[in-house]
Design an enzyme around this catalytic site. Structure first.
Site, PDB file in Angstrom:
ATOM      1  N   HIS A   1      -4.061  14.022   1.085  1.00 48.63           N
ATOM      2  CA  HIS A   1      -4.222  13.136   2.240  1.00 48.63           C
ATOM      3  C   HIS A   1      -2.972  13.189   3.130  1.00 48.63           C
ATOM      4  O   HIS A   1      -3.063  13.331   4.344  1.00 48.63           O
ATOM      5  CB  HIS A   1      -4.485  11.699   1.781  1.00 48.63           C
ATOM      6  CG  HIS A   1      -4.466  10.688   2.886  1.00 48.63           C
ATOM      7  ND1 HIS A   1      -5.484  10.575   3.814  1.00 48.63           N
ATOM      8  CD2 HIS A   1      -3.538   9.758   3.238  1.00 48.63           C
ATOM      9  CE1 HIS A   1      -5.188   9.613   4.675  1.00 48.63           C
ATOM     10  NE2 HIS A   1      -4.005   9.102   4.355  1.00 48.63           N
TER      11      HIS A   1
ATOM     12  N   THR B   1      -8.575  -5.282   4.100  1.00 54.10           N
ATOM     13  CA  THR B   1      -8.599  -4.349   2.970  1.00 54.10           C
ATOM     14  C   THR B   1      -9.649  -4.892   2.022  1.00 54.10           C
ATOM     15  O   THR B   1      -9.550  -6.042   1.594  1.00 54.10           O
ATOM     16  CB  THR B   1      -7.214  -4.287   2.287  1.00 54.10           C
ATOM     17  OG1 THR B   1      -6.271  -3.755   3.217  1.00 54.10           O
ATOM     18  CG2 THR B   1      -7.241  -3.411   1.050  1.00 54.10           C
TER      19      THR B   1
ATOM     20  N   GLU C   1     -10.145   4.168   4.139  1.00 56.40           N
ATOM     21  CA  GLU C   1      -9.308   4.950   3.230  1.00 56.40           C
ATOM     22  C   GLU C   1      -9.778   4.653   1.811  1.00 56.40           C
ATOM     23  O   GLU C   1      -9.759   3.507   1.372  1.00 56.40           O
ATOM     24  CB  GLU C   1      -7.821   4.610   3.412  1.00 56.40           C
ATOM     25  CG  GLU C   1      -7.312   5.127   4.745  1.00 56.40           C
ATOM     26  CD  GLU C   1      -5.794   5.157   4.876  1.00 56.40           C
ATOM     27  OE1 GLU C   1      -5.118   4.400   4.153  1.00 56.40           O
ATOM     28  OE2 GLU C   1      -5.304   5.939   5.721  1.00 56.40           O
TER      29      GLU C   1
ATOM     30  N   ARG D   1       1.597  15.661  13.165  1.00 48.40           N
ATOM     31  CA  ARG D   1       2.895  16.284  13.470  1.00 48.40           C
ATOM     32  C   ARG D   1       2.890  17.805  13.401  1.00 48.40           C
ATOM     33  O   ARG D   1       3.915  18.432  13.631  1.00 48.40           O
ATOM     34  CB  ARG D   1       3.968  15.762  12.488  1.00 48.40           C
ATOM     35  CG  ARG D   1       4.316  14.293  12.634  1.00 48.40           C
ATOM     36  CD  ARG D   1       5.407  13.891  11.651  1.00 48.40           C
ATOM     37  NE  ARG D   1       4.945  14.045  10.267  1.00 48.40           N
ATOM     38  CZ  ARG D   1       4.260  13.102   9.606  1.00 48.40           C
ATOM     39  NH1 ARG D   1       4.000  11.959  10.177  1.00 48.40           N
ATOM     40  NH2 ARG D   1       3.849  13.319   8.375  1.00 48.40           N
TER      41      ARG D   1
ATOM     42  N   GLU E   1      -9.277   4.362  -1.833  1.00 47.66           N
ATOM     43  CA  GLU E   1      -8.105   4.171  -2.694  1.00 47.66           C
ATOM     44  C   GLU E   1      -8.521   3.441  -3.961  1.00 47.66           C
ATOM     45  O   GLU E   1      -9.593   2.849  -4.041  1.00 47.66           O
ATOM     46  CB  GLU E   1      -7.028   3.329  -1.979  1.00 47.66           C
ATOM     47  CG  GLU E   1      -6.586   3.902  -0.646  1.00 47.66           C
ATOM     48  CD  GLU E   1      -5.346   3.227  -0.049  1.00 47.66           C
ATOM     49  OE1 GLU E   1      -4.549   2.639  -0.812  1.00 47.66           O
ATOM     50  OE2 GLU E   1      -5.197   3.291   1.181  1.00 47.66           O
TER      51      GLU E   1
ATOM     52  N   ASP F   1      -8.801   0.639   2.438  1.00 48.16           N
ATOM     53  CA  ASP F   1      -7.790   0.216   3.405  1.00 48.16           C
ATOM     54  C   ASP F   1      -8.297   0.597   4.804  1.00 48.16           C
ATOM     55  O   ASP F   1      -8.048   1.692   5.298  1.00 48.16           O
ATOM     56  CB  ASP F   1      -6.482   0.947   3.058  1.00 48.16           C
ATOM     57  CG  ASP F   1      -5.384   0.705   4.075  1.00 48.16           C
ATOM     58  OD1 ASP F   1      -5.402  -0.340   4.734  1.00 48.16           O
ATOM     59  OD2 ASP F   1      -4.503   1.585   4.190  1.00 48.16           O
TER      60      ASP F   1
ATOM     61  N   ASP G   1       0.846  -1.196   0.000  1.00 50.27           N
ATOM     62  CA  ASP G   1       0.000   0.000   0.000  1.00 50.27           C
ATOM     63  C   ASP G   1       0.880   1.244   0.000  1.00 50.27           C
ATOM     64  O   ASP G   1       1.762   1.390   0.847  1.00 50.27           O
ATOM     65  CB  ASP G   1      -0.922  -0.011   1.220  1.00 50.27           C
ATOM     66  CG  ASP G   1      -2.045   1.006   1.090  1.00 50.27           C
ATOM     67  OD1 ASP G   1      -2.392   1.370  -0.063  1.00 50.27           O
ATOM     68  OD2 ASP G   1      -2.568   1.446   2.121  1.00 50.27           O
TER      69      ASP G   1
ATOM     70  N   GLU H   1      -9.828  12.715   8.045  1.00 50.55           N
ATOM     71  CA  GLU H   1      -9.713  14.047   7.450  1.00 50.55           C
ATOM     72  C   GLU H   1     -11.060  14.771   7.420  1.00 50.55           C
ATOM     73  O   GLU H   1     -11.133  15.959   7.692  1.00 50.55           O
ATOM     74  CB  GLU H   1      -9.209  13.936   6.010  1.00 50.55           C
ATOM     75  CG  GLU H   1      -7.820  13.370   5.859  1.00 50.55           C
ATOM     76  CD  GLU H   1      -7.573  12.923   4.422  1.00 50.55           C
ATOM     77  OE1 GLU H   1      -7.897  11.765   4.085  1.00 50.55           O
ATOM     78  OE2 GLU H   1      -7.076  13.736   3.644  1.00 50.55           O
TER      79      GLU H   1
ATOM     80  N   LYS I   1      -3.388  -1.511  10.126  1.00 50.62           N
ATOM     81  CA  LYS I   1      -3.831  -1.763   8.750  1.00 50.62           C
ATOM     82  C   LYS I   1      -3.976  -3.257   8.472  1.00 50.62           C
ATOM     83  O   LYS I   1      -4.017  -3.664   7.324  1.00 50.62           O
ATOM     84  CB  LYS I   1      -2.789  -1.193   7.771  1.00 50.62           C
ATOM     85  CG  LYS I   1      -2.406   0.247   8.017  1.00 50.62           C
ATOM     86  CD  LYS I   1      -3.428   1.184   7.432  1.00 50.62           C
ATOM     87  CE  LYS I   1      -2.882   2.607   7.419  1.00 50.62           C
ATOM     88  NZ  LYS I   1      -3.779   3.491   6.661  1.00 50.62           N
TER      89      LYS I   1
ATOM     90  N   TYR J   1       1.291   5.669  -0.413  1.00 55.10           N
ATOM     91  CA  TYR J   1       0.823   6.841   0.339  1.00 55.10           C
ATOM     92  C   TYR J   1       0.979   8.022  -0.618  1.00 55.10           C
ATOM     93  O   TYR J   1       1.670   8.974  -0.331  1.00 55.10           O
ATOM     94  CB  TYR J   1       1.723   6.966   1.569  1.00 55.10           C
ATOM     95  CG  TYR J   1       1.314   7.927   2.657  1.00 55.10           C
ATOM     96  CD1 TYR J   1       0.092   7.804   3.308  1.00 55.10           C
ATOM     97  CD2 TYR J   1       2.181   8.940   3.066  1.00 55.10           C
ATOM     98  CE1 TYR J   1      -0.247   8.672   4.336  1.00 55.10           C
ATOM     99  CE2 TYR J   1       1.838   9.808   4.096  1.00 55.10           C
ATOM    100  CZ  TYR J   1       0.622   9.656   4.726  1.00 55.10           C
ATOM    101  OH  TYR J   1       0.291  10.516   5.762  1.00 55.10           O
TER     102      TYR J   1
ATOM    103  N   ARG K   1      -7.096   4.284  13.573  1.00 54.94           N
ATOM    104  CA  ARG K   1      -6.241   5.467  13.751  1.00 54.94           C
ATOM    105  C   ARG K   1      -5.576   5.523  15.117  1.00 54.94           C
ATOM    106  O   ARG K   1      -4.472   6.060  15.246  1.00 54.94           O
ATOM    107  CB  ARG K   1      -7.063   6.746  13.548  1.00 54.94           C
ATOM    108  CG  ARG K   1      -7.727   6.853  12.206  1.00 54.94           C
ATOM    109  CD  ARG K   1      -6.729   6.823  11.083  1.00 54.94           C
ATOM    110  NE  ARG K   1      -7.379   6.951   9.787  1.00 54.94           N
ATOM    111  CZ  ARG K   1      -6.774   6.720   8.633  1.00 54.94           C
ATOM    112  NH1 ARG K   1      -5.491   6.352   8.615  1.00 54.94           N
ATOM    113  NH2 ARG K   1      -7.426   6.844   7.506  1.00 54.94           N
TER     114      ARG K   1
ATOM    115  N   GLN L   1      -2.727   3.153  14.985  1.00 59.97           N
ATOM    116  CA  GLN L   1      -1.736   3.719  14.063  1.00 59.97           C
ATOM    117  C   GLN L   1      -0.905   4.825  14.716  1.00 59.97           C
ATOM    118  O   GLN L   1       0.323   4.866  14.584  1.00 59.97           O
ATOM    119  CB  GLN L   1      -2.479   4.282  12.836  1.00 59.97           C
ATOM    120  CG  GLN L   1      -1.586   4.791  11.717  1.00 59.97           C
ATOM    121  CD  GLN L   1      -2.417   5.336  10.546  1.00 59.97           C
ATOM    122  OE1 GLN L   1      -3.636   5.238  10.509  1.00 59.97           O
ATOM    123  NE2 GLN L   1      -1.734   5.918   9.573  1.00 59.97           N
TER     124      GLN L   1
ATOM    125  N   TYR M   1       3.145   3.839  14.639  1.00 56.17           N
ATOM    126  CA  TYR M   1       3.650   4.045  13.269  1.00 56.17           C
ATOM    127  C   TYR M   1       5.090   4.520  13.142  1.00 56.17           C
ATOM    128  O   TYR M   1       5.685   4.401  12.070  1.00 56.17           O
ATOM    129  CB  TYR M   1       2.719   4.983  12.495  1.00 56.17           C
ATOM    130  CG  TYR M   1       2.979   6.449  12.660  1.00 56.17           C
ATOM    131  CD1 TYR M   1       3.602   7.182  11.640  1.00 56.17           C
ATOM    132  CD2 TYR M   1       2.594   7.122  13.807  1.00 56.17           C
ATOM    133  CE1 TYR M   1       3.834   8.542  11.782  1.00 56.17           C
ATOM    134  CE2 TYR M   1       2.824   8.459  13.954  1.00 56.17           C
ATOM    135  CZ  TYR M   1       3.438   9.178  12.939  1.00 56.17           C
ATOM    136  OH  TYR M   1       3.671  10.511  13.094  1.00 56.17           O
TER     137      TYR M   1
HETATM  138 CA    CA Z   1      -3.717   3.270   2.837  1.00 54.73          CA
END
Ligand code: CA
Length: 420
Positions: free
Chosen positions: A132, A254, A198, A141, A200, A230, A125, A361, A250, A127, A234, A237, A241
């Site tokens: 996003h 999927t 997600e 961050r 995708e 996906d 997968d 988001e 994850k 990014y 969160r 994650q 991560y």
């Molecule tokens: Ca993804």
């Protein structure tokens, strides 16, 4: 190219996602036995049955459709892919001389159960959605470090679990995992409270590579495309991560749409990747347009009795690195690619708020819950919610559809069901 007419009447409707221009590949059952099929209007053409009856033979060696999976057909390579597509177009085209032979092999799509269309060899997968990555980076961050320093130079990704890929319609069980709230000193093991989607696209590798491949070679290796969700926890994650990327966040599931839309069907919709902020290294240069104009949306349905609320609309052309660039990059260090490898594009968000491809988001990390048509609000997925991705490429008098990519989220295992 305009609509190509078929003797299957429903395939000529401007509303169907499965005109003769599409011919996507899936695996279905309608009486127990799983078979390879091709969607045409509101019917499925049983190509396993056609092969047995001697009407089609894509390979001199018979039996390519005797197992319910498209991997064997992919193995035959691009010349065989084109020949078979031309043959299907001929068999199903208006005025076909072979209609009487073919017609008994059509099944009503509404009565069919769809299965995984291919066996996933490995799953990676990426990014590669800039909006996003910027949104998530800002939340995790801060705005000054939103895009990691490598992002404008490399399509970054992680190796996922092929075993977790499921077909649309499969129920998704909310995961347990280790999380740590910022206001607690120690982590806890609990059910995910920030379970998300997600939006995708997925690309399916149809040809093996041994050693590095160029972007052009990568394009010829891709067999087709699916919608891909996906599912992402969160809270798991955010804790796990750094520094090696997502892992258990994850690994739940999927989901993919049931029909593989071929590269040939999407050819009229090619478009370029967005403008580059930094020049890419030569091995990532694209010789021509490598994205497709595919309108995408996400809907949420708290109960199957409710009307679904569309919560996001975006387009695949927002992706910064094409699948061809991703695949070329993936081979730089020497790993062979195999038939049946699946690539995820990364979440596809557009620049504005209603174009965001995840609840993280859309609801800005829980700070701005979204409103549903039912009057409820959502920051993240609740048990019983069905999340559905849809995609359409709109042509001259026809539409190319993928079938839905849907999954209902069900309650996590009870503590007594865990092995600890
Ligand atoms: Ca993804």
């Amino acid at each position: 190219m305009p609509l190509i007419n078929s003797w299957v009447g429903s395939a000529n409707s401007p509303e169907t996602g499965f005109p003769l221009n599409n011919l996507p590949y899936g695996v279905f059952s309608s009486d127990g036995a799983m078979r390879c099929g091709v969607a045409i209007g509101d019917r499925i053409l049983d190509v396993s049955g056609l092969e047995t009856a001697g009407i089609v033979q894509p390979d001199p060696q018979p039996g390519v459709f005797s197992t319910p999976s498209w991997n064997g057909f992919m193995q035959l390579g691009p010349a065989a892919w084109s020949r078979f597509r031309a043959e299907l177009t001929d068999l199903l085209g208006e005025g076909s001389m072979r209609r009487a032979e073919v017609e008994p092999h059509l099944f009503p799509m509404a009565e069919a159960v769809m299965h995984m269309p291919f066996s996933v060899t490995e799953y990676t997968d990426f990014y590669a959605g800039r909006h996003h990555a910027t949104n998530v980076g800002t939340m995790f961050r801060g705005p000054e470090n939103a895009l990691p320093p490598n992002w404008l130079h490399i399509p970054i990704g992680y190796n996922g679990r092929a075993s977790s890929v499921v077909v649309s319609g499969t129920e998704i069980r909310r995961p347990w995992g280790q999380v740590k709230s910022p206001d607690r000193e120690l982590p806890a093991f609990q059910t995910s409270r920030r379970f998300d989607i997600e939006l995708e696209m997925g690309a399916i590798v149809g040809q093996r590579s041994d050693g590095p491949v160029s972007v052009t070679q990568a394009d010829s290796m891709i067999f087709g495309y699916v919608l891909l969700n996906d599912w992402s926890a969160r809270d798991i994650q955010a804790w796990e991560y750094q520094p090696l990327g997502p892992f258990q966040a994850k690994a739940t599931a999927t989901s993919i749409s049931p029909w593989i839309v071929t590269k040939a069907a999407l050819e009229p919709f090619r478009c370029s990747t967005p403008d580059r902020e930094r020049d890419l290294l030569p091995y990532l240069h694209e010789p021509g347009p490598m994205l497709y104009d595919i309108a995408l949306n996400v809907s949420i349905q708290p109960d199957l009795a409710d009307r679904p609320t569309v919560i996001a609309r975006t387009n695949y052309r927002e992706i910064y690195y094409s699948f061809q660039q991703q695949l070329a990059h993936h081979t730089t260090a020497g790993a062979p690619m195999n038939v049946g490898d699946l690539l995820g594009s990364g979440t596809i968000s557009g620049p504005s708020k209603p174009e965001r491809g995840s609840l993280l988001e859309l609801g800005w990390g829980g700070k701005e819950p979204i409103k549903l048509d039912t009057g409820e609000t959502r920051s993240f997925i609740e048990d019983g919610d069905t999340l559905t991705l849809s995609g359409t490429a709109v042509g001259d008098g026809y539409r190319i559809g993928f079938g839905e990519c849907a999954g209902k989220v069900i309650a996590a295992l009870e503590p007594s069901q865990l092995p600890y």
